[in-house]
Motif scaffolding. Structure first.
Motif, PDB file in Angstrom:
ATOM      1  N   GLU A 234       0.873  -1.180   0.000  1.00 40.20           N
ATOM      2  CA  GLU A 234       0.000   0.000   0.000  1.00 40.20           C
ATOM      3  C   GLU A 234       0.905   1.224   0.000  1.00 40.20           C
ATOM      4  O   GLU A 234       2.057   1.154   0.433  1.00 40.20           O
TER       5      GLU A 234
ATOM      6  N   ALA B  30       0.168   3.980   1.608  1.00 39.80           N
ATOM      7  CA  ALA B  30      -0.098   4.748   2.832  1.00 39.80           C
ATOM      8  C   ALA B  30       1.116   4.845   3.762  1.00 39.80           C
ATOM      9  O   ALA B  30       1.354   5.897   4.358  1.00 39.80           O
TER      10      ALA B  30
ATOM     11  N   MET C 281      -5.438  -7.247  -9.103  1.00 42.83           N
ATOM     12  CA  MET C 281      -4.160  -7.417  -9.789  1.00 42.83           C
ATOM     13  C   MET C 281      -3.045  -7.649  -8.782  1.00 42.83           C
ATOM     14  O   MET C 281      -3.200  -7.388  -7.593  1.00 42.83           O
TER      15      MET C 281
ATOM     16  N   PHE D 209      -0.640  -2.972  -9.003  1.00 42.09           N
ATOM     17  CA  PHE D 209      -1.733  -2.035  -9.277  1.00 42.09           C
ATOM     18  C   PHE D 209      -1.362  -0.661  -8.737  1.00 42.09           C
ATOM     19  O   PHE D 209      -0.257  -0.468  -8.218  1.00 42.09           O
TER      20      PHE D 209
ATOM     21  N   GLN E 192      -2.576   2.846  -6.454  1.00 42.92           N
ATOM     22  CA  GLN E 192      -3.505   3.398  -5.462  1.00 42.92           C
ATOM     23  C   GLN E 192      -3.427   4.924  -5.446  1.00 42.92           C
ATOM     24  O   GLN E 192      -2.385   5.508  -5.770  1.00 42.92           O
TER      25      GLN E 192
ATOM     26  N   GLU F 218      -8.302   8.027   6.582  1.00 39.47           N
ATOM     27  CA  GLU F 218      -7.688   7.661   5.303  1.00 39.47           C
ATOM     28  C   GLU F 218      -8.748   7.495   4.217  1.00 39.47           C
ATOM     29  O   GLU F 218      -9.799   6.897   4.458  1.00 39.47           O
TER      30      GLU F 218
ATOM     31  N   SER G 287      -8.749   5.715   0.445  1.00 42.53           N
ATOM     32  CA  SER G 287      -7.846   4.878  -0.353  1.00 42.53           C
ATOM     33  C   SER G 287      -8.606   4.264  -1.522  1.00 42.53           C
ATOM     34  O   SER G 287      -9.531   3.480  -1.333  1.00 42.53           O
TER      35      SER G 287
ATOM     36  N   GLY H  24      -8.412   2.553  -5.604  1.00 42.44           N
ATOM     37  CA  GLY H  24      -7.571   1.924  -6.623  1.00 42.44           C
ATOM     38  C   GLY H  24      -7.773   2.615  -7.966  1.00 42.44           C
ATOM     39  O   GLY H  24      -8.903   2.835  -8.392  1.00 42.44           O
TER      40      GLY H  24
ATOM     41  N   ARG I 144      -9.221  -0.093 -10.430  1.00 44.78           N
ATOM     42  CA  ARG I 144     -10.643  -0.385 -10.191  1.00 44.78           C
ATOM     43  C   ARG I 144     -11.515   0.767 -10.650  1.00 44.78           C
ATOM     44  O   ARG I 144     -12.616   0.572 -11.150  1.00 44.78           O
TER      45      ARG I 144
HETATM   46  N1  GAP Z   1      -4.180   1.764   2.831  1.00 44.47           N
HETATM   47  C1  GAP Z   1      -5.425   1.086   2.849  1.00 44.47           C
HETATM   48  C2  GAP Z   1      -5.555   0.070   1.808  1.00 44.47           C
HETATM   49  O1  GAP Z   1      -4.630  -0.257   1.090  1.00 44.47           O
HETATM   50  P1  GAP Z   1      -7.267  -1.594   0.767  1.00 44.47           P
HETATM   51  O2  GAP Z   1      -8.751  -1.698   0.962  1.00 44.47           O
HETATM   52  O3  GAP Z   1      -6.462  -2.815   0.978  1.00 44.47           O
HETATM   53  O4  GAP Z   1      -6.801  -0.427   1.746  1.00 44.47           O
HETATM   54  C3  GAP Z   1      -7.498   0.210  -1.094  1.00 44.47           C
HETATM   55  O5  GAP Z   1      -6.983  -1.028  -0.690  1.00 44.47           O
HETATM   56  C4  GAP Z   1      -7.973   0.164  -2.537  1.00 44.47           C
HETATM   57  O6  GAP Z   1      -6.926  -0.331  -3.378  1.00 44.47           O
HETATM   58  C5  GAP Z   1      -9.144  -0.795  -2.766  1.00 44.47           C
HETATM   59  O7  GAP Z   1     -10.373  -0.172  -2.486  1.00 44.47           O
HETATM   60  C6  GAP Z   1      -8.990  -1.119  -4.242  1.00 44.47           C
HETATM   61  O8  GAP Z   1      -9.586  -0.105  -5.044  1.00 44.47           O
HETATM   62  C7  GAP Z   1      -7.486  -1.066  -4.450  1.00 44.47           C
HETATM   63  N2  GAP Z   1      -6.926  -2.433  -4.456  1.00 44.47           N
HETATM   64  C8  GAP Z   1      -6.594  -3.194  -3.376  1.00 44.47           C
HETATM   65  N3  GAP Z   1      -6.106  -4.371  -3.778  1.00 44.47           N
HETATM   66  C9  GAP Z   1      -6.133  -4.380  -5.129  1.00 44.47           C
HETATM   67  C10 GAP Z   1      -5.746  -5.316  -6.136  1.00 44.47           C
HETATM   68  N4  GAP Z   1      -5.200  -6.492  -5.822  1.00 44.47           N
HETATM   69  N5  GAP Z   1      -5.915  -4.972  -7.438  1.00 44.47           N
HETATM   70  C11 GAP Z   1      -6.438  -3.781  -7.775  1.00 44.47           C
HETATM   71  N6  GAP Z   1      -6.808  -2.847  -6.878  1.00 44.47           N
HETATM   72  C12 GAP Z   1      -6.655  -3.129  -5.571  1.00 44.47           C
END
Ligand code: GAP
Length: 520
Positions: free
Chosen positions: A217, A219, A261, A264, A266, A371, A373, A375, A378
């Protein structure tokens, strides 16, 4: 088109028109890794700019950074990712396929939800205009029975996830009689934990190289720069730090195209606040963020909040913004009130004092954090899912054919204006090129002289170009052109001199940022 067909069409459209390609395709591809093509990268950059401007330009107290992907390995110990960034996995012994146990159960929940929606849709057709949806959902026996099954399963699932009860998750899979989609059997292994971080080695010393992780992440890059930014920017609480960047997760289940993915991007923002004020700011950012989504102009009913029943031990509020993808409602963005967990842990593990001195009260404290957050990929998939349409369109000979059109918000469209000479002679190509030369500093224009005008329109409909201009023989005498609107297909005759204003107004980000996201 039903939803499944729509999704298949979307995936093939992305490849055919240069939006998204499978990574390493000529080597048979790399699972859950994708490349963005010539139009995909433009759309992606526009989405990122829409987010960045709405966060950083429109909020005086939000600044941006760009931190490195590699970070000190202790950061991931402090953040909890080394010990707890796990997914529960389960294997089917017959097909040898591996699944996420929680996703198998979530799919069961989605099936129950789909049953309810089907009942409601059937009733809507039966009762027509007199249909009272809310009353039907509250009173219909069939809906209530499925809802009760949904609630019971959901509660059991949340409990098992909360308690980290791996045996409990397996028991749910057995009790629900979930079968492997490949082998069709229920021959499951036990559920095990699997850490999602990719590791690699940095440098080389006599004692061996340092094991580092690809960040899962963005963050943490913000948290560890809190002091740097606060001091160098003389930031006063409340303030935020925003960042866009790559993240990496070794996802067990890679499905649904770019939804999940392994590499990806963020777009994250940490908002630092006074302890005790975090829930007020949580509500504030929920409101700002849902308006950002809705301002794109798609069906408002396709977005919803999903409040977390299961809160991480350090969070005191959390919600997801979900979108109705062709495969159901799924998370696009998370909004979390994370208390002082991350900064306190970094203070503990780094030995550095990470606090804020409040000049008004003369007290020091570790700020709390809200926070947001989201993607990038997405959001890209969300925007494409909402924009892709197949509809009837008139042909030049008075007939009707099917056109595929991407009704992207003009500000996000990869190409804003296409310019066509009606024929490749009589000075028309030169005028078309001159129009592009005059406008290319303002927005992305493309020249196209191949095939009939109708075919050129279709090509640009398919990539979402909001305006097409045709230079014809009348242009030579009166310096006017026809401008065709992608969505209405209406053509107007306008002076060349007005193109910049007409197109510029519609494709500017201002039209999206407008009133929806107010600066405080
Ligand atoms: N810092 C908080 C955090 O990372 P998360 O819910 O794990 O929270 C945030 O991830 C956003 O990142 C998700 O809402 C999604 O849009 C995107 N995301 C997380 N994992 C993903 C993945 N494997 N492929 C594509 N987008 C992803």
């Amino acid at each position: 088109m039903n939803q499944e067909e729509l999704f298949k069409k979307l995936v093939s459209h992305c490849k055919e028109y240069g939006f998204v390609f499978q990574s390493s395709e000529i080597y048979d591809g790399l699972s859950a890794v994708y490349d963005y093509g010539q139009y995909g990268v433009e759309l992606k950059n526009n989405i990122k700019k829409y987010w960045w401007d709405s966060m950083v330009l429109l909020h005086e107290n939000v600044v941006g950074i760009d931190s490195a992907i590699f970070m000190h390995p202790t950061i991931w110990k402090a953040s909890g990712h080394v010990d707890a960034f796990n997914d529960p996995l389960i294997d089917n012994r017959d097909s040898k396929k591996r699944y996420r146990a929680d996703v198998l159960i979530e799919d069961e929940l989605a099936k129950l939800e789909a049953k309810i929606e089907k009942e409601v849709e059937k009733a809507r057709k039966r009762f027509g205009d007199t249909f009272d949806e809310a009353l039907y959902r509250e009173t219909n026996a069939r809906v209530l029975e499925v809802r009760a099954r949904y609630d019971a399963l959901n509660q059991r699932f949340n409990q098992a996830m909360n308690d980290n009860d791996l045996a409990g998750l397996k028991q749910i899979i057995l009790d629900q009689e979930i079968v492997c989609p490949v082998s069709g059997t229920r021959n499951w292994t036990d559920v095990r934990q699997f850490n999602l971080m990719f590791a690699t080695e940095m440098g080389s010393t006599a004692d061996g190289a340092l094991k580092v992780f690809l960040r899962p992440e963005t963050a943490q890059g913000i948290f560890v720069n809190y002091l740097n930014v606060q001091k160098s920017g003389r930031m006063k609480i409340p303030f935020g730090i925003a960042q866009i960047g790559k993240a990496f997760r070794n996802e067990i289940v890679a499905r649904q195209f770019i939804f999940r993915m392994r590499e990806f991007e963020q777009m994250e923002m940490q908002f630092f606040v006074k302890p005790g004020e975090e829930l007020k700011w949580f509500e504030y950012w929920k409101d700002i963020r849902i308006r950002w989504h809705r301002q794109m102009g798609f069906n408002p009913g396709d977005y919803r909040f999903h409040d977390h029943e299961k809160l991480a031990h350090y969070a005191n509020a959390a919600t997801d913004i979900e979108y109705r993808f062709p495969f159901g409602f799924k998370e696009v963005e998370g909004i979390h009130s994370r208390t002082d967990f991350d900064l306190a842990r970094h203070q503990e593990f780094s030995g550095r004092k990470i606090q804020y001195f409040d000049p008004e009260t003369n007290e020091s404290y570790i700020p709390y954090v809200v926070e947001t957050s989201i993607g990038v990929d997405r959001t890209f998939l969300q925007v494409l899912s909402a924009s892709l349409h197949e509809e009837e369109a008139p042909t030049a000979d008075g007939g009707v054919d099917l056109r595929t059109v991407l009704k992207l918000p003009p500000a996000l469209a990869p190409v804003k204006l296409a310019v066509f000479p009606l024929v490749k002679k009589d000075g028309l190509p030169e005028i078309a090129r001159q129009i592009i030369n005059d406008l290319k500093f303002d927005f992305y224009c493309q020249y196209d002289e191949k095939d009939s005008i109708g075919k050129r329109y279709r090509r640009h409909d398919a990539i979402g170009t909001p305006y097409c201009v045709t230079v014809d023989h009348q242009t030579v005498s009166d310096e006017t052109v026809t401008i065709r609107n992608r969505d209405t297909m209406v053509q107007d005759r306008v002076p060349i001199a007005q193109l910049k204003e007409i197109v510029g107004q519609k494709v500017s980000l201002r039209s999206l940022l407008g009133d929806a996201i107010k600066s405080e």
